[in-house]
Design a protein around this motif. Structure first.
Motif, PDB file in Angstrom:
ATOM      1  N   LEU A   1       0.828  -1.202   0.000  1.00 46.70           N
ATOM      2  CA  LEU A   1       0.000   0.000   0.000  1.00 46.70           C
ATOM      3  C   LEU A   1       0.867   1.258   0.000  1.00 46.70           C
ATOM      4  N   ASN A   2       2.083   1.105   0.537  1.00 43.42           N
ATOM      5  CA  ASN A   2       2.968   2.264   0.590  1.00 43.42           C
ATOM      6  C   ASN A   2       4.408   1.804   0.385  1.00 43.42           C
ATOM      7  N   PRO A   3       4.725   1.375  -0.851  1.00 39.56           N
ATOM      8  CA  PRO A   3       6.014   0.705  -1.086  1.00 39.56           C
ATOM      9  C   PRO A   3       7.215   1.617  -0.887  1.00 39.56           C
ATOM     10  N   GLY A   4       6.990   2.935  -0.877  1.00 38.68           N
ATOM     11  CA  GLY A   4       8.117   3.845  -0.687  1.00 38.68           C
ATOM     12  C   GLY A   4       8.655   3.791   0.729  1.00 38.68           C
ATOM     13  N   GLN A   5       7.776   3.471   1.665  1.00 36.94           N
ATOM     14  CA  GLN A   5       8.200   3.503   3.060  1.00 36.94           C
ATOM     15  C   GLN A   5       8.687   2.114   3.500  1.00 36.94           C
ATOM     16  N   MET A   6       9.996   1.988   3.677  1.00 34.25           N
ATOM     17  CA  MET A   6      10.546   0.687   4.030  1.00 34.25           C
ATOM     18  C   MET A   6      11.348   0.795   5.303  1.00 34.25           C
ATOM     19  N   GLU A   7      11.227  -0.239   6.111  1.00 30.65           N
ATOM     20  CA  GLU A   7      11.992  -0.213   7.357  1.00 30.65           C
ATOM     21  C   GLU A   7      12.898  -1.421   7.389  1.00 30.65           C
ATOM     22  N   PHE A   8      14.200  -1.173   7.595  1.00 27.02           N
ATOM     23  CA  PHE A   8      15.154  -2.285   7.621  1.00 27.02           C
ATOM     24  C   PHE A   8      14.943  -3.122   8.879  1.00 27.02           C
ATOM     25  N   VAL A   9      14.763  -4.430   8.683  1.00 25.47           N
ATOM     26  CA  VAL A   9      14.525  -5.289   9.846  1.00 25.47           C
ATOM     27  C   VAL A   9      15.528  -6.435   9.913  1.00 25.47           C
ATOM     28  N   GLY A  10      16.546  -6.411   9.061  1.00 24.60           N
ATOM     29  CA  GLY A  10      17.552  -7.471   9.101  1.00 24.60           C
ATOM     30  C   GLY A  10      16.961  -8.832   8.786  1.00 24.60           C
ATOM     31  N   LEU A  11      17.262  -9.791   9.651  1.00 29.70           N
ATOM     32  CA  LEU A  11      16.811 -11.160   9.392  1.00 29.70           C
ATOM     33  C   LEU A  11      15.461 -11.472  10.041  1.00 29.70           C
ATOM     34  N   GLN A  12      14.789 -10.428  10.508  1.00 29.43           N
ATOM     35  CA  GLN A  12      13.529 -10.654  11.227  1.00 29.43           C
ATOM     36  C   GLN A  12      12.490 -11.427  10.426  1.00 29.43           C
ATOM     37  N   ASN A  13      12.393 -11.106   9.113  1.00 29.08           N
ATOM     38  CA  ASN A  13      11.414 -11.826   8.284  1.00 29.08           C
ATOM     39  C   ASN A  13      11.698 -13.321   8.278  1.00 29.08           C
ATOM     40  N   PHE A  14      13.002 -13.648   8.186  1.00 27.34           N
ATOM     41  CA  PHE A  14      13.368 -15.067   8.142  1.00 27.34           C
ATOM     42  C   PHE A  14      13.115 -15.733   9.480  1.00 27.34           C
ATOM     43  N   ALA A  15      13.375 -14.976  10.555  1.00 31.81           N
ATOM     44  CA  ALA A  15      13.105 -15.511  11.884  1.00 31.81           C
ATOM     45  C   ALA A  15      11.607 -15.777  12.038  1.00 31.81           C
ATOM     46  N   ALA A  16      10.795 -14.865  11.490  1.00 26.01           N
ATOM     47  CA  ALA A  16       9.350 -15.042  11.579  1.00 26.01           C
ATOM     48  C   ALA A  16       8.905 -16.267  10.793  1.00 26.01           C
ATOM     49  N   LEU A  17       9.577 -16.513   9.665  1.00 31.78           N
ATOM     50  CA  LEU A  17       9.247 -17.690   8.849  1.00 31.78           C
ATOM     51  C   LEU A  17       9.418 -18.974   9.654  1.00 31.78           C
ATOM     52  N   ALA A  18      10.506 -19.010  10.434  1.00 29.93           N
ATOM     53  CA  ALA A  18      10.813 -20.229  11.192  1.00 29.93           C
ATOM     54  C   ALA A  18       9.684 -20.568  12.162  1.00 29.93           C
ATOM     55  N   GLY A  19       8.944 -19.538  12.597  1.00 35.17           N
ATOM     56  CA  GLY A  19       7.861 -19.819  13.533  1.00 35.17           C
ATOM     57  C   GLY A  19       6.486 -19.777  12.893  1.00 35.17           C
ATOM     58  N   ASP A  20       6.447 -19.746  11.562  1.00 35.10           N
ATOM     59  CA  ASP A  20       5.167 -19.617  10.866  1.00 35.10           C
ATOM     60  C   ASP A  20       4.668 -20.991  10.419  1.00 35.10           C
ATOM     61  N   PRO A  21       3.618 -21.500  11.063  1.00 42.02           N
ATOM     62  CA  PRO A  21       3.155 -22.861  10.718  1.00 42.02           C
ATOM     63  C   PRO A  21       2.662 -22.972   9.278  1.00 42.02           C
ATOM     64  N   VAL A  22       2.051 -21.896   8.749  1.00 43.55           N
ATOM     65  CA  VAL A  22       1.571 -21.950   7.365  1.00 43.55           C
ATOM     66  C   VAL A  22       2.746 -22.102   6.407  1.00 43.55           C
TER      67      VAL A  22
END
Lengths: 304, 298
Positions: free
Chosen positions: A59-80
């Motif tokens: 919805l607002n692709p210009g605004q990005m926040e660096f989160v490092g490896l957080q997305n990957f960490a979230a994947l590890a706990g995502d049952p889906v």
């Protein structure tokens, strides 16, 4: 003497300048394709990998926040995600092995050259050239509740009828069947071409030595189609693993996430949940698995 | 006319004769037909059944009958689908996009294939493998930044955007296929043309293109069906009815909760008809080409 050196020198000069122009002409011819690919695939790929380390919304692709490896960490706990990963791997394994075996069977049957085999060879390609959406419509029509042909038959046999794509436990096998249905002819044609290039004399010689049909298949046919087989299998492992439309169009990942695969999960995260960064991180995992598969394949190829 | 039928008949008789005289046991032939029959039922019966159903009335479709009777026959479904203006727009869009994509891929593909086949320059093999490795990329990973890129180039919801998107998917395989075919053309032919004073462009036009026609047919066919059949890229890039192509436009006949099966199936048949026809015309090259040329690779 002097003239000889001079002429040799001018020949080198000529060769060097022709090397230069030839090289540049070579580059020039390759440039249009290369630039298109670099801009439209190269850049988005790098950008996609980059996005995986950010939190960004569609919805607002210009605004990005660096989160490092957080997305990957979230994947590890995502049952889906784990379910989707398992489904992708299982689907790829089942589909590619069934496609290969059934394609091989069809190739062997077509090889008998009985009258009509040639016509069937061409006709069977219909499933391979039709759009995936048309295939999905055919299957959904056949499986629909009430008046789908499959249910009419099941009903006349006194068995349960339902919309089979909405049935947990049936939807996934149906997805496998659709993949297989689509690709059997392609395997058959490729394997048939490889079989037809085996010299007939080899079979004659084996027959004289008393080799039965099974032995001839095992010791002559199989080794000589192994190269084409490997290519077909490697190609289709990647095709199936990254495939999106068969699942998305037929079940959308349902019922209850029973058929969710990685590709559909990326799409949903990015375009339905607007989570660009998270979606991209799933895409990166797919890319890594694909690369790992390629590396293992190349290593195996080398040791052979 | 009569003679050609005669010779066809004789051919068939001769073929059956030759086949019977080979040491093929009837049991083996029967086995082959049994297997082919099973494949036929699995692969083709569903398609044939769908096509038949599109020529029947809605009453038949919603009756518990499996096989239609002659009284169920009607052309009404085709009349309804073909008279819809939006469906016709999608058809025209599909034609424009698939044809333009094919022309673009063939143009840049022939140039790149020629370059990679005939010129030896630093980075050539790297380029070749870079092209091929794009086939490994999950399109969904590219999709997000690709959409943003097309958005910033103002190409979202335009036919040109679709052509570019489809071309880029088609270019790697097109180039690879064409390189393989051009490799098979003896280099002495372009040397001779060069002696006669041809430039590289006229060698391409007079030697390479005519001789690699089967390869061009295969690459063109492959690109056309890739573009014609695409759903994913169209669903992302196309936002109004003006740029929708057929596969995405089929949703037209899937209303909220009910599906107009007779119309949807008819529209599906019309959607697949052009690629089937194209395949029928090009199959001589396509079947052999995809089987051997396409896999020859390096």
């Amino acid at each position: 003497m002097a003239t000889q050196t001079e002429s040799r020198f001018s020949r080198y000069k000529e060769e060097f300048s022709s090397f230069l122009t030839e090289t540049w002409i070579g580059y020039a011819f390759a440039i249009p394709a290369t630039v298109l690919l670099a801009v439209i695939i190269g850049y988005p790929t790098l950008r996609g990998i980059y996005l995986a380390f950010f939190e960004a919304s569609l919805l607002n692709p210009g605004q990005m926040e660096f989160v490092g490896l957080q997305n990957f960490a979230a994947l590890a706990g995502d049952p889906v995600f784990k379910e989707a990963l398992w489904h992708s791997v299982l689907l790829t394994g089942l589909v590619v092995s069934l496609q290969y075996l059934l394609g091989l069977g069809l190739a062997l049957a077509l090889r008998e050259k009985v009258p009509g085999a040639g016509v069937f060879r061409s006709l069977s390609m219909v499933t391979w050239v039709m759009p995936v959406i048309v295939m999905v419509i055919i299957f959904q029509f056949m499986m629909q509740n009430g008046f789908g042909p499959v249910n009419i038959i099941l009903d006349s046999l006194g068995m349960r009828t339902t919309y089979w794509f909405g049935e947990p436990g049936v939807a996934f096998p149906l997805i496998v069947v659709m993949h297989v249905w689509r690709n059997i002819p392609f395997y058959a044609i490729a394997l048939l071409a490889a079989m037809n290039s085996i010299p007939e004399e080899q079979y004659e010689a084996a027959r004289l030595d008393g080799a039965g049909p099974l032995e001839r298949f095992r010791y002559i046919t199989l080794p000589q189609i192994s190269y084409v087989s490997m290519i077909m299998i490697v190609l289709h492992v990647t095709f199936t693993f990254k495939n999106f439309d068969v699942v998305y169009l037929s079940t959308g990942g349902g019922p209850l996430g029973n058929t969710e695969v990685l590709a559909t999960y990326v799409y949903k995260q990015a375009f339905e949940q607007y989570a660009l960064g998270y979606g991209a991180s799933i895409g990166v995992v797919m890319l890594i698995l694909m690369l790992a598969f390629t590396v293992v394949y190349v290593k195996l190829e080398e040791t052979d | 006319m009569a003679t050609s039928t005669d010779s066809d008949d004789r051919n068939l008789v001769q073929r059956i004769d030759a086949w019977l005289n080979e040491d093929v046991s009837p049991r083996r032939a029967l086995g082959a037909y049994l297997v082919l029959g099973l494949y036929f039922s699995f692969l083709l019966l569903p398609v044939i059944y769908m096509v038949i159903v599109t020529f029947t009335t809605q009453e038949f479709l919603f009756s518990p009958e499996l096989v239609p009777s002659p009284s169920d026959f009607t052309l009404r479904n085709y009349e309804i689908v073909l008279s819809r203006g939006d469906f016709r727009t999608y058809f025209v869009n599909s034609m424009i996009v698939a044809t333009s994509t094919t022309l673009l891929v063939l143009t840049v593909g022939v140039l790149a294939g020629y370059s990679m086949s005939r010129f030896d320059y630093p980075g050539r093999n790297g380029l070749l493998y870079a092209f091929l490795s794009t086939q490994m990329l999950p399109i969904v990973l590219i999709l997000i930044p690709f959409y943003l890129l097309m958005f910033s180039l103002n190409l979202v919801d335009s036919l040109l955007g679709l052509v570019i998107a489809h071309s880029v998917i088609g270019i790697p395989l097109g180039t690879w296929l064409l390189k393989g075919y051009i490799d098979d053309i003896p280099e002495s032919l372009d040397e001779a043309a060069k002696m006669d004073g041809c430039s590289h462009l006229s060698i391409l036009r007079r030697v390479i293109v005519p001789l690699s026609m089967p390869g061009i047919a295969v690459a063109g066919f492959y690109t056309f069906i890739l573009s014609w059949n695409d759903y994913l890229l169209v669903s992302v890039l196309s936002q109004t009815a003006m740029t929708r192509t057929l596969p995405f436009g089929l949703q037209l006949f899937q209303a909220q909760n009910t599906v107009a099966w007779n119309l949807l199936l008819t529209a599906a048949v019309i959607t697949m008809a052009p690629v089937i026809l194209l395949f029928a015309v090009a199959q001589r090259w396509v079947v052999e080409g995809l089987a051997s040329g396409g896999l020859k690779g390096s």
